[in-house]
Each structure stands twice: as C-alpha cells, then as structure tokens.
Design a protein around this motif. Structure first.
Motif, PDB file in Angstrom:
ATOM      1  N   ASP A   1       0.754   9.855  -5.521  1.00  0.00           N
ATOM      2  CA  ASP A   1       0.246   8.443  -5.136  1.00  0.00           C
ATOM      3  C   ASP A   1       0.553   8.517  -3.597  1.00  0.00           C
ATOM      4  O   ASP A   1      -0.065   7.607  -2.854  1.00  0.00           O
TER       5      ASP A   1
ATOM      6  N   SER B   1      -5.155   3.604  -0.841  1.00  0.00           N
ATOM      7  CA  SER B   1      -5.487   2.367  -1.290  1.00  0.00           C
ATOM      8  C   SER B   1      -6.654   2.374  -2.508  1.00  0.00           C
ATOM      9  O   SER B   1      -6.758   1.546  -2.743  1.00  0.00           O
TER      10      SER B   1
ATOM     11  N   GLN C   1      -4.525   6.788   5.548  1.00  0.00           N
ATOM     12  CA  GLN C   1      -3.614   5.731   4.859  1.00  0.00           C
ATOM     13  C   GLN C   1      -4.483   4.850   3.974  1.00  0.00           C
ATOM     14  O   GLN C   1      -4.214   4.628   2.964  1.00  0.00           O
TER      15      GLN C   1
ATOM     16  N   MET D   1       0.780  -1.350   0.145  1.00  0.00           N
ATOM     17  CA  MET D   1       0.015   0.003   0.100  1.00  0.00           C
ATOM     18  C   MET D   1       1.000   1.272   0.216  1.00  0.00           C
ATOM     19  O   MET D   1       1.915   1.346   0.946  1.00  0.00           O
TER      20      MET D   1
END
Length: 257
Positions: free
Chosen positions: A177, A253, A249, A7
């Motif tokens: 990203d 993903s 976080q 991830m």
C-alpha cells in the motif's frame, strides 16, 4: 463526526529497467544478442521487427529458448549459458560506448525521489551484470539513488509472475500500500498487479496493450517528462508537466484495479 482517511505515504518506488528506466532494448540488448549469435556460430539475426515480437517473452535465456523452439532447433543448456555470458559481455561494451540512454524525465524523477528519502529499487527480468553495466554508465550521483535490486538472478519465476515484486517488498520492508511500480510492458504490469502493487505504465513502442493497461494500471503515460509534457492516456491529469513525487503520491490514493 466524519474523520478523513489519511492518504498512504509513498515509501518505495520499484523501477523496471528495460524500456522503463532506459531505452536498452533495440539499441543495446538486440545488438548484443546478434553479436553473441555470430560468435557462437548461429546464423540468427534479430532485426528490429523480430526482436520487438520476441520481447513478449521476458528474460533473455527464455527468449533464446523460445526462438530456437520456433525454428525447430534445440539449444542445450551449455550453449544457452555460453550465449548468455557472451551476450552480457557485448552488452557491457554497448553500454560503455554510450549506446544506451535514460528515457525522458527519468533523471529528474530519480533525483526528486532520492532527495525526498523515498526508497528506490530496481526490479527487472534482466541479469544482474546487465543492470550493473547500465548503472556504471550513469553519473555517480545517479548510481547511488538505488537501495538495491531484484534481478533474474534472484528469483526462479520471472515477470509476469509476482515473485520479483514480492521479493522487492520483502527486501525493502514496505507494504504494497506504500509502494508503486513503474513499468513499460504487459508482463511487468501483470507481475506488479499480482503483488498488489499500484502501477504507472510508460509503454514501449512494441507493447501497446491498451486494454490491459487501462483496466489494471493506475496511470498510463507516454513518458515521464522532459522537453515536452507527458501525454496521459489514462489516469489523473499531470498538472506539473512531468511525473513528480506529488503525482506518484496521488496514484497511491487510487483503488487497486
């Protein structure tokens, strides 16, 4: 053998200011505009309803120009500059008096991200002076959590264009990203999305473009936490009862929309 895909690690969070970081608009900027109009001899009064409508125009100078054109009036560049300077001075006074407060859950998230070493940058259509005034009103610990800022003074094209976020990515040296934007408006979401950033939206009372939010944002919540757990209108369940580093976080993903 099937290999798991790691991830992406969250390295930077970009905070919008007005309506996201703090409730600045109705009790801060609106009052300052009205005082500036009076000082400059304009009989304009932006009540809450009118100001809410005008907030669809990002940036104070653009907002005043748009309103003058709506009225069929013409404001020259010198008067617009004077209005902006006087408005900023009044905004400083409002903020210094304690008239602007952080939104629920913001302080906890700022402190958690700072303690975890995640870069935090301000990305806003407001001018630098207004942002610095707000930061001065915070406690010393909170003033120091930001690594820098991108304001209306740093780019020619403001939100909903991607330029503010592209500049922030350049400054912090992090790829899209590994970064996330926190926004409250459709214009902010469009800006972040055009810069290939994932986005969490905490909509302001005047901006409920739910279709755009649900289609383009990774998450839509009514606030970040506080005395009551946030309501998640779109996105993963918030099991912790507030928006945390772990939750942000998780958003990395999710696919770009």
């Amino acid at each position: 053998m099937v290999r798991s895909v790691a991830m992406p690690c969250l390295q930077a969070v970009f905070w919008d200011v007005d309506g996201t970081l703090a409730d600045t608009e109705l009790t801060g900027h609106r009052l300052a505009y009205n005082r500036a109009f009076k000082d400059c001899g304009l009989n304009w009064i932006w009540d809450e309803s009118l100001y809410t409508d005008l907030l669809s125009i990002p940036g104070g100078r653009q907002r005043m120009q748009h309103y003058s054109e709506r009225l069929g009036q013409s404001l020259d560049a010198d008067l617009l500059d004077r209005l902006r300077v006087i408005k900023q001075r009044h905004y400083l006074d409002v903020v210094a008096s304690g008239g602007v407060q952080l939104r629920p859950g913001v302080q906890d998230l700022l402190e958690e991200l700072s303690a975890s070493g995640v870069q935090q940058w301000i990305v806003t259509s407001s001018g630098k002076a207004s942002v610095e005034a707000l930061l001065r009103s915070l406690s010393t610990d909170l003033r120091d959590v930001f690594q820098g800022m991108v304001t209306a003074d740093d780019v020619e094209r403001h939100k909903p264009n991607p330029d503010p976020y592209l500049r922030a990515l350049e400054f912090c040296g992090v790829s899209s990203d590994h970064a996330l934007a926190l926004e409250d408006s459709a214009a902010g979401l469009q800006s972040a999305r055009s810069a290939n950033l994932r986005c969490l939206i905490t909509p302001s009372a005047w901006d409920h473009d739910w279709q755009l939010f649900s289609e383009c944002a990774q998450c839509v919540v009514d606030h970040l936490g506080g005395e009551q757990a946030p309501t998640v209108h779109h996105g993963p369940t918030c099991a912790q009862g507030r928006i945390t580093l772990e939750y942000l976080q998780l958003l990395l993903s999710l696919p770009l929309r």
